[in-house]
Design a protein around this motif. Structure first.
Motif, PDB file in Angstrom:
ATOM      1  N   ARG A  88       7.573 -31.648  14.346  1.00 46.28           N
ATOM      2  CA  ARG A  88       7.714 -30.987  13.168  1.00 46.28           C
ATOM      3  C   ARG A  88       6.691 -29.691  13.113  1.00 46.28           C
ATOM      4  NH1 ARG A  88       5.209 -33.693   8.107  1.00 46.28           N
ATOM      5  NH2 ARG A  88       3.928 -35.024   8.774  1.00 46.28           N
ATOM      6  N   ASP A  89       5.452 -30.230  13.648  1.00 46.25           N
ATOM      7  CA  ASP A  89       4.326 -29.122  13.672  1.00 46.25           C
ATOM      8  C   ASP A  89       4.662 -27.861  14.604  1.00 46.25           C
ATOM      9  OD1 ASP A  89       2.726 -30.448  11.535  1.00 46.25           O
ATOM     10  OD2 ASP A  89       1.761 -31.582  13.048  1.00 46.25           O
ATOM     11  N   ASP A  90       5.349 -28.279  15.633  1.00 45.87           N
ATOM     12  CA  ASP A  90       5.773 -27.139  16.700  1.00 45.87           C
ATOM     13  C   ASP A  90       6.808 -26.363  15.907  1.00 45.87           C
ATOM     14  OD1 ASP A  90       5.858 -26.837  19.895  1.00 45.87           O
ATOM     15  OD2 ASP A  90       7.585 -26.309  18.790  1.00 45.87           O
ATOM     16  N   LEU A  91       7.848 -27.138  15.210  1.00 45.21           N
ATOM     17  CA  LEU A  91       8.993 -26.197  14.603  1.00 45.21           C
ATOM     18  C   LEU A  91       8.220 -25.466  13.262  1.00 45.21           C
ATOM     19  CD1 LEU A  91      11.741 -25.463  13.993  1.00 45.21           C
ATOM     20  CD2 LEU A  91      12.008 -27.788  12.896  1.00 45.21           C
ATOM     21  N   ARG A  92       7.250 -25.984  12.699  1.00 48.98           N
ATOM     22  CA  ARG A  92       6.634 -25.032  11.638  1.00 48.98           C
ATOM     23  C   ARG A  92       6.105 -23.893  12.237  1.00 48.98           C
ATOM     24  NH1 ARG A  92       5.890 -28.052   7.350  1.00 48.98           N
ATOM     25  NH2 ARG A  92       5.155 -29.761   8.768  1.00 48.98           N
ATOM     26  N   ALA A  93       5.153 -23.859  13.368  1.00 46.05           N
ATOM     27  CA  ALA A  93       4.725 -22.733  14.047  1.00 46.05           C
ATOM     28  C   ALA A  93       5.659 -21.952  14.412  1.00 46.05           C
ATOM     29  CB  ALA A  93       3.705 -23.452  15.179  1.00 46.05           C
ATOM     30  N   ALA A  94       6.830 -22.406  15.058  1.00 42.16           N
ATOM     31  CA  ALA A  94       7.641 -21.432  15.464  1.00 42.16           C
ATOM     32  C   ALA A  94       8.496 -20.769  14.401  1.00 42.16           C
ATOM     33  CB  ALA A  94       8.867 -22.188  16.076  1.00 42.16           C
ATOM     34  N   LEU A  95       8.479 -21.235  13.150  1.00 44.08           N
ATOM     35  CA  LEU A  95       9.192 -20.522  11.987  1.00 44.08           C
ATOM     36  C   LEU A  95       8.134 -19.473  11.750  1.00 44.08           C
ATOM     37  CD1 LEU A  95      10.938 -23.460  10.240  1.00 44.08           C
ATOM     38  CD2 LEU A  95      12.299 -21.325  10.963  1.00 44.08           C
ATOM     39  N   LEU A  96       6.857 -19.859  11.535  1.00 42.33           N
ATOM     40  CA  LEU A  96       6.110 -18.797  11.346  1.00 42.33           C
ATOM     41  C   LEU A  96       5.952 -17.694  12.093  1.00 42.33           C
ATOM     42  CD1 LEU A  96       3.190 -21.448   9.750  1.00 42.33           C
ATOM     43  CD2 LEU A  96       4.837 -19.762   8.505  1.00 42.33           C
ATOM     44  N   GLU A  97       6.305 -17.850  13.479  1.00 41.67           N
ATOM     45  CA  GLU A  97       6.087 -16.906  14.485  1.00 41.67           C
ATOM     46  C   GLU A  97       7.483 -15.969  14.257  1.00 41.67           C
ATOM     47  OE1 GLU A  97       6.342 -18.928  18.132  1.00 41.67           O
ATOM     48  OE2 GLU A  97       4.223 -19.873  17.837  1.00 41.67           O
ATOM     49  N   GLY A  98       8.535 -16.537  13.463  1.00 43.72           N
ATOM     50  CA  GLY A  98       9.633 -15.670  13.435  1.00 43.72           C
ATOM     51  C   GLY A  98      10.817 -16.269  14.079  1.00 43.72           C
ATOM     52  N   VAL A  99      10.950 -17.274  14.788  1.00 46.29           N
ATOM     53  CA  VAL A  99      12.045 -18.046  15.372  1.00 46.29           C
ATOM     54  C   VAL A  99      13.078 -18.121  14.435  1.00 46.29           C
ATOM     55  CG1 VAL A  99      12.770 -19.768  16.771  1.00 46.29           C
ATOM     56  CG2 VAL A  99      10.651 -18.699  17.340  1.00 46.29           C
ATOM     57  N   ARG A 100      14.398 -17.846  14.484  1.00 51.91           N
ATOM     58  CA  ARG A 100      15.442 -18.456  13.497  1.00 51.91           C
ATOM     59  C   ARG A 100      16.692 -19.041  14.300  1.00 51.91           C
ATOM     60  NH1 ARG A 100      11.394 -17.456  10.960  1.00 51.91           N
ATOM     61  NH2 ARG A 100      11.043 -16.166   9.563  1.00 51.91           N
ATOM     62  N   LYS A 101      16.828 -18.560  15.346  1.00 54.16           N
ATOM     63  CA  LYS A 101      18.132 -19.088  16.044  1.00 54.16           C
ATOM     64  C   LYS A 101      17.756 -20.579  16.554  1.00 54.16           C
ATOM     65  CE  LYS A 101      21.453 -18.101  19.350  1.00 54.16           C
ATOM     66  NZ  LYS A 101      22.121 -17.128  20.085  1.00 54.16           N
ATOM     67  N   VAL A 102      18.419 -21.583  16.266  1.00 56.67           N
ATOM     68  CA  VAL A 102      18.199 -23.116  16.662  1.00 56.67           C
ATOM     69  C   VAL A 102      17.852 -23.406  18.186  1.00 56.67           C
ATOM     70  CG1 VAL A 102      18.824 -25.280  16.395  1.00 56.67           C
ATOM     71  CG2 VAL A 102      19.274 -23.808  14.525  1.00 56.67           C
ATOM     72  N   VAL A 103      18.763 -22.730  18.968  1.00 58.29           N
ATOM     73  CA  VAL A 103      18.788 -23.056  20.146  1.00 58.29           C
ATOM     74  C   VAL A 103      17.626 -22.165  20.953  1.00 58.29           C
ATOM     75  CG1 VAL A 103      21.258 -23.363  20.683  1.00 58.29           C
ATOM     76  CG2 VAL A 103      20.495 -21.201  20.910  1.00 58.29           C
ATOM     77  N   LEU A 104      17.226 -21.457  20.370  1.00 59.22           N
ATOM     78  CA  LEU A 104      15.890 -20.630  20.868  1.00 59.22           C
ATOM     79  C   LEU A 104      14.579 -21.627  20.856  1.00 59.22           C
ATOM     80  CD1 LEU A 104      16.117 -16.940  19.649  1.00 59.22           C
ATOM     81  CD2 LEU A 104      16.367 -17.714  21.859  1.00 59.22           C
ATOM     82  N   TRP A 105      14.597 -22.599  19.702  1.00 55.12           N
ATOM     83  CA  TRP A 105      13.575 -23.314  19.591  1.00 55.12           C
ATOM     84  C   TRP A 105      14.025 -24.698  20.364  1.00 55.12           C
ATOM     85  CZ3 TRP A 105      13.314 -28.217  17.181  1.00 55.12           C
ATOM     86  CH2 TRP A 105      11.846 -28.663  17.007  1.00 55.12           C
ATOM     87  N   THR A 106      15.033 -25.290  20.338  1.00 55.25           N
ATOM     88  CA  THR A 106      15.421 -26.566  21.229  1.00 55.25           C
ATOM     89  C   THR A 106      15.440 -25.999  22.501  1.00 55.25           C
ATOM     90  OG1 THR A 106      17.826 -25.753  21.099  1.00 55.25           O
ATOM     91  CG2 THR A 106      16.871 -27.197  19.477  1.00 55.25           C
ATOM     92  N   ASP A 107      15.687 -24.965  23.063  1.00 54.23           N
ATOM     93  CA  ASP A 107      15.434 -24.874  24.548  1.00 54.23           C
ATOM     94  C   ASP A 107      14.087 -24.724  24.998  1.00 54.23           C
ATOM     95  OD1 ASP A 107      18.251 -24.594  24.792  1.00 54.23           O
ATOM     96  OD2 ASP A 107      18.367 -22.253  25.064  1.00 54.23           O
ATOM     97  N   ARG A 108      13.112 -24.726  24.232  1.00 55.52           N
ATOM     98  CA  ARG A 108      11.553 -24.837  24.554  1.00 55.52           C
ATOM     99  C   ARG A 108      11.409 -26.146  25.011  1.00 55.52           C
ATOM    100  NH1 ARG A 108       8.226 -21.799  19.958  1.00 55.52           N
ATOM    101  NH2 ARG A 108       9.144 -19.562  20.153  1.00 55.52           N
ATOM    102  N   HIS A 109      12.151 -27.095  24.314  1.00 60.00           N
ATOM    103  CA  HIS A 109      11.660 -28.516  24.644  1.00 60.00           C
ATOM    104  C   HIS A 109      12.413 -29.428  25.611  1.00 60.00           C
ATOM    105  CE1 HIS A 109       8.883 -28.024  21.343  1.00 60.00           C
ATOM    106  NE2 HIS A 109       9.635 -27.559  20.812  1.00 60.00           N
ATOM    107  N   GLY A 110      13.804 -29.188  25.708  1.00 62.68           N
ATOM    108  CA  GLY A 110      14.793 -30.186  26.136  1.00 62.68           C
ATOM    109  C   GLY A 110      15.816 -30.670  25.545  1.00 62.68           C
ATOM    110  N   THR A 111      16.656 -30.567  25.603  1.00 56.67           N
ATOM    111  CA  THR A 111      18.059 -30.841  24.776  1.00 56.67           C
ATOM    112  C   THR A 111      19.320 -31.562  25.536  1.00 56.67           C
ATOM    113  OG1 THR A 111      17.588 -29.065  23.425  1.00 56.67           O
ATOM    114  CG2 THR A 111      19.514 -30.075  23.025  1.00 56.67           C
ATOM    115  N   ALA A 112      19.452 -32.731  25.066  1.00 55.38           N
ATOM    116  CA  ALA A 112      20.952 -33.210  25.546  1.00 55.38           C
ATOM    117  C   ALA A 112      21.846 -32.645  24.806  1.00 55.38           C
ATOM    118  CB  ALA A 112      20.699 -35.008  25.374  1.00 55.38           C
TER     119      ALA A 112
END
Length: 208
Positions: free
Chosen positions: A151-175
């Motif tokens: 959750r803290d990583d997501l909070r930081a991403a939103l504050l950075e301007g990330v809006r598209k879900v898969v742009l964030w999920t692709d940073r981590h690994g997604t099944a």
């Protein structure tokens, strides 16, 4: 793993539907949101609603209403973050999200997402369906399994301007948890007025 909690994402402004709360539209003799809740609630340990504006308009649902934790209507990732913060306060390790305008969501959504994450050894799992003509696999990013520890990583991403879900999920690994599309795609969502008529036809198919 402690059973995940769930959040219905209803924070969109429904501009293509003329505004307002899409989930309140009637499908058959019940609202879309009632149908989503009926399918989703049995799969999770607790359920909340991600929505902005006056929470009193949802009082009849008897669900905790979670506003976006960041300003500017940044999209579904804000609802995911609101859910993760709520899940953390409930001592849950994982959150599952579903969209408020998908009345036919799979009754096995949660176990399939959990299984996909375990199978692939990934922290996040998203629902997916395959196009019957092209064979291409399409992700449904508002239907996901999310670990609270991110959750803290997501909070930081939103504050950075990330809006598209898969742009964030692709940073981590997604099944991906693939779901069948017969007799119709269970993630069919109502974006336009004509989609409501299509959903009525699906309702007859699923009950008849």
């Amino acid at each position: 793993m402690i059973a995940p909690v769930g959040v219905i994402l209803a924070g969109g402004r429904a501009t293509r539907m003329g505004g307002g709360d899409k989930g309140r539209l009637m499908l058959g003799n019940r609202s879309i949101l009632d149908r989503v809740t009926e399918r989703f609630a049995p799969q999770v340990a607790d359920l909340a609603l991600s929505a902005n504006g006056d929470p009193a308009r949802f009082a009849d649902l008897r669900l905790t209403v979670l506003p976006d934790p960041v300003e500017g209507h940044p999209g579904p990732l804000a609802g995911v973050l609101a859910g993760l913060d709520w899940a953390a306060h409930r001592c849950a390790t994982h959150l599952v999200t579903a969209a408020a305008d998908t009345p036919f969501l799979p009754p096995d959504l949660v176990p399939q997402l959990l299984w996909a994450a375990e199978r692939d050894g990934q922290p996040i799992a998203l629902a997916a369906t395959r196009d019957p003509e092209s064979g291409r696999l399409f992700r449904h990013p508002t239907f996901g399994l999310w670990p609270v520890e991110l959750r803290d990583d997501l909070r930081a991403a939103l504050l950075e301007g990330v809006r598209k879900v898969v742009l964030w999920t692709d940073r981590h690994g997604t099944a991906l948890a693939e779901f069948p599309t017969t007799p119709f795609d269970p993630f069919f969502n109502l974006n336009r007025p004509e989609d409501l008529a299509q959903a009525e036809d699906f309702l007859c198919t699923s009950t008849g």
